[in-house]
Design a protein around this motif. Structure first.
Motif, PDB file in Angstrom:
ATOM      1  N   ASP A  12       0.818  -1.222   0.000  1.00  0.00           N
ATOM      2  CA  ASP A  12       0.000   0.000   0.000  1.00  0.00           C
ATOM      3  C   ASP A  12       0.851   1.272   0.000  1.00  0.00           C
ATOM      4  OD1 ASP A  12       0.936  -0.143   2.585  1.00  0.00           O
ATOM      5  OD2 ASP A  12      -0.992   0.277   3.532  1.00  0.00           O
ATOM      6  N   CYS A  13       2.117   1.144  -0.405  1.00  0.00           N
ATOM      7  CA  CYS A  13       3.029   2.294  -0.480  1.00  0.00           C
ATOM      8  C   CYS A  13       3.157   2.776  -1.918  1.00  0.00           C
ATOM      9  CB  CYS A  13       4.426   1.912   0.017  1.00  0.00           C
ATOM     10  SG  CYS A  13       4.500   1.474   1.745  1.00  0.00           S
ATOM     11  N   GLU A  14       3.334   4.077  -2.069  1.00  0.00           N
ATOM     12  CA  GLU A  14       3.589   4.631  -3.394  1.00  0.00           C
ATOM     13  C   GLU A  14       5.022   4.362  -3.842  1.00  0.00           C
ATOM     14  OE1 GLU A  14       1.994   8.649  -4.116  1.00  0.00           O
ATOM     15  OE2 GLU A  14       1.073   8.433  -2.132  1.00  0.00           O
ATOM     16  N   LYS A 103       5.227   9.809   1.425  1.00  0.00           N
ATOM     17  CA  LYS A 103       5.651   8.636   0.659  1.00  0.00           C
ATOM     18  C   LYS A 103       6.831   7.940   1.330  1.00  0.00           C
ATOM     19  CE  LYS A 103       4.325  10.540  -3.834  1.00  0.00           C
ATOM     20  NZ  LYS A 103       4.830  10.999  -5.138  1.00  0.00           N
TER      21      LYS A 103
END
Length: 140
Positions: A12-14, A103
């Motif tokens: 779920d990280c950019e 981010k």
């Protein structure tokens, strides 16, 4: 949620792990003896609540009851005035105010929670610099 997603700490990280692997230094982000403090325009003095040492800030951050290591960040002058707070605040070592973005915050958090990485940090309160190192763990 699929098992593959559950195994990927960055799902779920950019940013992916490549963005945080290695060593990065974030300059002038920690509370230091030179952190700006408010001055009372009538007296020319810094209010007592805004007078603090690095040792007090480090002790405050270390005293936070959490599994995640904390650092001492400078509180804004506005916050110090409006809330009569100390000139520092505690936050997780990967906090977005230290890393510069949400981010990076999320990516460092994912790496620190994962068994696939080692994450170390060094907080240099003299310079105000925070250095974070992330490495893959090698399977034996």
């Amino acid at each position: 949620m699929t098992e593959e997603l559950a195994d990927d700490p960055f799902h779920d990280c950019e940013l992916g792990p490549d963005a945080v692997l290695g060593t990065q230094t974030f300059e002038d982000v920690l509370f230091t003896d030179d952190t700006e403090t408010p001055v009372d325009v009538l007296t020319g003095q810094t209010p007592a609540h805004s007078q603090a040492t690095v040792e007090e800030a480090k002790a405050f951050a270390a005293g936070i009851d959490t599994d995640m290591p904390q650092i001492a960040l400078p509180a804004s002058v506005e916050t110090q005035i409006e809330t009569r707070s100390e000139p520092y605040t505690a936050a997780a070592f990967f906090h977005f105010k230290a890393t510069g973005s949400l981010k990076f915050h999320r990516a460092y958090h994912a790496a620190s929670k994962s068994d696939a990485f080692t994450v170390d940090f060094e907080a240099d309160y003299e310079s105000g610099n925070l250095t974070i190192t992330v490495e893959w763990l090698v399977d034996s």
